[in-house]
Design a protein around this motif. Structure first.
Motif, PDB file in Angstrom:
ATOM      1  N   MET A   1       0.841  -1.198   0.000  1.00 43.77           N
ATOM      2  CA  MET A   1       0.000   0.000   0.000  1.00 43.77           C
ATOM      3  C   MET A   1       0.875   1.247   0.000  1.00 43.77           C
ATOM      4  SD  MET A   1      -2.943   1.235   2.708  1.00 43.77           S
ATOM      5  CE  MET A   1      -4.151   0.061   2.099  1.00 43.77           C
ATOM      6  N   LYS A   2       0.520   2.202  -0.847  1.00 36.70           N
ATOM      7  CA  LYS A   2       1.214   3.493  -0.898  1.00 36.70           C
ATOM      8  C   LYS A   2       0.328   4.565  -0.283  1.00 36.70           C
ATOM      9  CE  LYS A   2       3.849   2.965  -5.225  1.00 36.70           C
ATOM     10  NZ  LYS A   2       4.023   3.593  -6.565  1.00 36.70           N
ATOM     11  N   ILE A   3       0.884   5.299   0.690  1.00 36.18           N
ATOM     12  CA  ILE A   3       0.160   6.400   1.314  1.00 36.18           C
ATOM     13  C   ILE A   3       0.930   7.694   1.057  1.00 36.18           C
ATOM     14  CG2 ILE A   3      -0.686   7.381   3.478  1.00 36.18           C
ATOM     15  CD1 ILE A   3      -1.066   4.549   4.500  1.00 36.18           C
ATOM     16  N   ALA A   4       0.231   8.679   0.497  1.00 34.41           N
ATOM     17  CA  ALA A   4       0.854   9.953   0.130  1.00 34.41           C
ATOM     18  C   ALA A   4       0.285  11.082   0.969  1.00 34.41           C
ATOM     19  CB  ALA A   4       0.622  10.241  -1.354  1.00 34.41           C
ATOM     20  N   SER A   5       1.081  12.143   1.118  1.00 31.99           N
ATOM     21  CA  SER A   5       0.631  13.353   1.797  1.00 31.99           C
ATOM     22  C   SER A   5       1.115  14.553   0.998  1.00 31.99           C
ATOM     23  CB  SER A   5       1.194  13.403   3.224  1.00 31.99           C
ATOM     24  OG  SER A   5       0.837  14.613   3.862  1.00 31.99           O
ATOM     25  N   TRP A   6       0.238  15.577   0.885  1.00 35.10           N
ATOM     26  CA  TRP A   6       0.587  16.740   0.056  1.00 35.10           C
ATOM     27  C   TRP A   6      -0.198  17.962   0.518  1.00 35.10           C
ATOM     28  CZ3 TRP A   6       0.050  16.607  -6.046  1.00 35.10           C
ATOM     29  CH2 TRP A   6       0.790  17.663  -6.606  1.00 35.10           C
ATOM     30  N   ASN A   7       0.494  19.014   0.900  1.00 40.70           N
ATOM     31  CA  ASN A   7      -0.151  20.309   1.102  1.00 40.70           C
ATOM     32  C   ASN A   7      -0.317  20.914  -0.286  1.00 40.70           C
ATOM     33  OD1 ASN A   7      -0.547  23.156   1.268  1.00 40.70           O
ATOM     34  ND2 ASN A   7       0.164  23.148   3.383  1.00 40.70           N
ATOM     35  N   ILE A   8      -1.561  20.933  -0.754  1.00 42.94           N
ATOM     36  CA  ILE A   8      -1.810  21.289  -2.148  1.00 42.94           C
ATOM     37  C   ILE A   8      -2.074  22.776  -2.355  1.00 42.94           C
ATOM     38  CG2 ILE A   8      -4.280  20.811  -2.059  1.00 42.94           C
ATOM     39  CD1 ILE A   8      -1.745  20.117  -4.941  1.00 42.94           C
ATOM     40  N   ALA A 198      21.039  13.444   4.680  1.00 46.27           N
ATOM     41  CA  ALA A 198      20.557  13.341   3.301  1.00 46.27           C
ATOM     42  C   ALA A 198      19.551  14.450   2.996  1.00 46.27           C
ATOM     43  CB  ALA A 198      19.902  11.981   3.076  1.00 46.27           C
ATOM     44  N   ARG A 199      19.568  14.922   1.771  1.00 48.97           N
ATOM     45  CA  ARG A 199      18.633  15.949   1.321  1.00 48.97           C
ATOM     46  C   ARG A 199      17.214  15.362   1.311  1.00 48.97           C
ATOM     47  NH1 ARG A 199      18.338  20.194  -2.537  1.00 48.97           N
ATOM     48  NH2 ARG A 199      16.362  20.178  -3.650  1.00 48.97           N
ATOM     49  N   LEU A 200      16.262  16.105   1.905  1.00 44.40           N
ATOM     50  CA  LEU A 200      14.894  15.605   1.971  1.00 44.40           C
ATOM     51  C   LEU A 200      13.899  16.766   2.078  1.00 44.40           C
ATOM     52  CD1 LEU A 200      14.051  12.591   1.908  1.00 44.40           C
ATOM     53  CD2 LEU A 200      13.590  12.776   4.344  1.00 44.40           C
ATOM     54  N   HIS A 201      14.150  17.841   1.346  1.00 43.77           N
ATOM     55  CA  HIS A 201      13.279  19.012   1.427  1.00 43.77           C
ATOM     56  C   HIS A 201      11.921  18.729   0.783  1.00 43.77           C
ATOM     57  CE1 HIS A 201      17.228  21.564   1.432  1.00 43.77           C
ATOM     58  NE2 HIS A 201      17.007  20.955   2.585  1.00 43.77           N
ATOM     59  N   THR A 202      10.871  19.364   1.330  1.00 46.07           N
ATOM     60  CA  THR A 202       9.520  19.181   0.788  1.00 46.07           C
ATOM     61  C   THR A 202       8.839  20.502   0.479  1.00 46.07           C
ATOM     62  OG1 THR A 202       8.411  19.227   2.959  1.00 46.07           O
ATOM     63  CG2 THR A 202       9.274  17.090   2.201  1.00 46.07           C
ATOM     64  N   TRP A 203       9.484  21.629   0.759  1.00 51.05           N
ATOM     65  CA  TRP A 203       8.862  22.954   0.585  1.00 51.05           C
ATOM     66  C   TRP A 203       9.909  23.952   0.115  1.00 51.05           C
ATOM     67  CZ3 TRP A 203      10.079  27.659   2.758  1.00 51.05           C
ATOM     68  CH2 TRP A 203       9.137  28.695   2.624  1.00 51.05           C
ATOM     69  N   TRP A 204       9.485  24.797  -0.852  1.00 52.85           N
ATOM     70  CA  TRP A 204      10.314  25.900  -1.337  1.00 52.85           C
ATOM     71  C   TRP A 204       9.409  27.110  -1.515  1.00 52.85           C
ATOM     72  CZ3 TRP A 204      10.616  20.908  -2.669  1.00 52.85           C
ATOM     73  CH2 TRP A 204      11.871  20.276  -2.595  1.00 52.85           C
ATOM     74  N   HIS A 251       4.612  23.169  -1.662  1.00 48.68           N
ATOM     75  CA  HIS A 251       4.990  21.872  -1.090  1.00 48.68           C
ATOM     76  C   HIS A 251       4.986  20.816  -2.194  1.00 48.68           C
ATOM     77  CE1 HIS A 251       4.266  22.888   3.297  1.00 48.68           C
ATOM     78  NE2 HIS A 251       3.607  23.879   2.695  1.00 48.68           N
ATOM     79  N   VAL A 252       5.667  19.698  -1.947  1.00 48.04           N
ATOM     80  CA  VAL A 252       5.620  18.554  -2.858  1.00 48.04           C
ATOM     81  C   VAL A 252       5.115  17.326  -2.091  1.00 48.04           C
ATOM     82  CG1 VAL A 252       7.461  19.436  -4.333  1.00 48.04           C
ATOM     83  CG2 VAL A 252       8.031  17.906  -2.432  1.00 48.04           C
TER      84      VAL A 252
END
Length: 260
Positions: A1-8, A198-204, A251-252
């Motif tokens: 199962m794949k669970i995703a999260s995203w501030n859209i 490790a690089r793990l950014h989710t927001w720019w 966000h990504v």
């Protein structure tokens, strides 16, 4: 199962890239934050056409809002008012296997990291403190995901020293998040699969003329799990390429795969 999260940052305005992400990444469940739409105006049809027919939403006009979109059965479990003012910032569901999935949008906290000068910062700290009390009493397998609006580790931001006084990376926020994590011995799945530094950014920020060239990112989006659920996790990915899509969110998406 794949669970995703995203501030859209507005699901209706960005429905095209949400649909593209669902087609390309094929998550089983997508947790959205900052949907910015009341429940009756939520764009159900595009999701249903892609096979995501199980939806639990908690909306609010223009601001906030969370939703859990799924192609597997889910049952609404809870809606906590951790902001203590009825803002739509949380919704939880239970999966068929009994695992709880909690989707949260923590307040950003304004610009000044001082609760006396900036009430929004105090609200953010109080929100996390209420989550911590909930976490301490939590019983059962659980996934906690969403936009936490806190980048806890030095490697979770583009410049640790430069951002120590900037809301989202201040020591008081990091300490609050550490207490939340310790309250139930949560496993940070991002760092479990991609250990610091490790690089793990989710927001720019949108303020950058070229986000990729300046690359001043922060890891604000997280997926945590109780130890029993974390043992079933097999992979975690940040979909950084989505930041370059047409009309992007700042966000990504993040995606964790589980063997259940």
């Amino acid at each position: 199962m794949k669970i995703a999260s995203w501030n859209i940052n507005s699901v209706r305005f960005r429905i095209d890239i949400v649909a593209r992400f669902l087609r390309e990444a094929e998550p089983d469940i997508l947790c959205l934050q900052e949907t910015k739409v009341v429940d009756q105006d939520f764009p159900f049809d595009p999701f249903k056409k892609l096979g995501y027919r199980h939806n639990v939403i908690h909306g609010q006009r223009m601001h906030h809002g969370v939703a859990i979109i799924s192609r597997v059965p889910i049952a609404e479990d809870d809606r906590f008012d951790w902001q203590a003012n009825r803002e739509a910032r949380h919704v939880g569901v239970k999966l068929a296997n009994g695992v709880r999935l909690e989707n949260v949008y923590v307040p950003a906290g304004g610009d000044v990291p001082d609760r006396d000068v900036n009430p929004k910062f105090g609200q953010k700290l109080d929100f996390v403190e209420r989550m911590t009390r909930w976490s301490a009493g939590l019983d059962g397998p659980t996934i906690l995901t969403g936009d936490f609006n806190i980048a806890p580790l030095p490697s979770d931001v583009w410049g640790h020293k430069q951002l120590l006084g900037v809301v989202s990376h201040t020591p008081i926020e990091v300490d609050a998040l550490d207490q939340l994590q310790a309250a139930n011995d949560w496993v940070d799945l991002g760092r479990h699969f991609h250990p610091a530094p490790a690089r793990l950014h989710t927001w720019w920020s949108y303020r950058a003329k070229d986000w990729a060239a300046s690359d001043r990112g922060r890891r604000l989006d997280h997926m945590w799990a109780t130890r029993d659920v974390a043992a079933a996790a097999t992979a975690h990915r940040v979909h950084e390429d989505c930041r370059s899509w047409l009309k992007p969110s700042d966000h990504v998406p993040i995606v964790t795969e589980f063997d259940f």
